[in-house]
Scaffold this active site. Sequence first.
Site, PDB file in Angstrom:
ATOM      1  N   GLY A 210       0.829  -1.212   0.000  1.00  0.00           N
ATOM      2  CA  GLY A 210       0.000   0.000   0.000  1.00  0.00           C
ATOM      3  C   GLY A 210       0.856   1.252   0.000  1.00  0.00           C
ATOM      4  N   ASN A 211       0.234   2.390   0.264  1.00  0.00           N
ATOM      5  CA  ASN A 211       0.988   3.651   0.336  1.00  0.00           C
ATOM      6  C   ASN A 211       0.394   4.543   1.418  1.00  0.00           C
ATOM      7  OD1 ASN A 211      -1.100   5.440  -0.935  1.00  0.00           O
ATOM      8  ND2 ASN A 211      -0.795   4.007  -2.623  1.00  0.00           N
ATOM      9  N   ARG A 212       0.989   5.708   1.604  1.00  0.00           N
ATOM     10  CA  ARG A 212       0.641   6.553   2.752  1.00  0.00           C
ATOM     11  C   ARG A 212      -0.528   7.499   2.499  1.00  0.00           C
ATOM     12  NH1 ARG A 212       5.189   6.007   6.036  1.00  0.00           N
ATOM     13  NH2 ARG A 212       7.113   5.725   4.847  1.00  0.00           N
TER      14      ARG A 212
END
Length: 400
Positions: A210-212
């Site tokens: 995933g990412n932030r």
Amino acid sequence: MGRFDGKRVVLGVTGSISCFKAAQLCSTLVQTGADVDVILTAAAREFLTPLTFQSLTRRPVYTSLYDVLPDLSSAHVALGAQADVLLICPASATTLARLAHGSAEDMLSCTALASKAPLVIAPAMNVNMWEHPATRANVALLRERGAIQVGPVVGHLAEGISAMGRLAPLEDVLAATRLALGRRPAWEGRRVVVTAGGTQEPLDPVRYIGNRSSGKMGYAIAEAARDRGARVSLIAGPTALPHPWGVEVRLAPTAREMLDAVLAACDGADALIMAAAVADYRPAGVAEHKIKKTGVGLELRLVQNPDIVATVHATYGDRLVKVGFAAESQDVLAEAGRKLDAKGLHLICANDVTEPGSGFGTDTNRVTLIGRNGWREDLPVMAKEAVADRILDRVEQLFS
Ligand code: C5P
């Protein structure tokens, strides 16, 4: 800067037991910049005193049709004429009946009749009163005339049961008030698709890449487009944010699910605003069972995800306005310009994610808007809500 800066809100409070919540609502409106004039019906006065609202607003509170202003003009006419919005929260069955039938027998119903301001009603009452054909018809009539209805919702009622009739959450009442104040002709009948948040690409039943992205930028855009009067489809990766009132939300955890949802939603839409941080790559395969530790390293093979906005461009061309984001850490403007062309965008919002106050997880952002034919606007660090408004100002220009 609050969302209600300089707005004149007439807050009508009626005698539903949920009227104790109107004090909190009033306080929030004042704290976010509104000038609030409160009118209490006779029944509301049995539950609350004018002093509560006088203290919160530092203004006179109106309870009687025969209150007179310092200049001796009629209070109901003056309040109604000055109001930017008339918000009735909670709205009892009997006040709804008075409003629907133009019966101006108390200060609140008289002010409503004397006002051209948009009307927001937040009904709250016993489930049987809510379901009564008289109430249904009164609410339908008010809606037909343009009133914005928020709630009621199913939940705990004062009678001790859970049923329909509970006052809508105050955030929803505030959102409906924002819509009443923000509607603009250019957005009437427009359908806007907004994406938000980061996608999660599964590795096995418990893990993902995933990412932030927090989703805040996309949610702010969705709410700002709703406020202008657009019908908004928000397609979101997993986020912790509450569903905004008046926005249709669909969850799309992976890039491929988001692609399907966006393509379907863009059919006939006027604009697509791609604020989601879509994973460029996903694991080549998803393990059926949890991947075990083996004592040695693990190599992952990734494959590229489809580009959603480029696929929308290939499918629908310029039939809708397409806006993208470029979150970069180097050569920001050059990279953004390249993406504008490659993805067929009308507008790209470029930001340097290494700058303080910009990008993922923050409440602020500093973006440069870049359009076709060299059009460009540098914005300072702003709240994401303000950035959303600037983006929509440009989209509005592109509509015409
Ligand atoms: O190429 P890059 O990922 O930096 O482009 C960012 C823009 O393209 C964003 O608006 C993002 O939502 C969109 N995008 C997309 N499909 C992808 C990756 C990004 O539509 N697979």
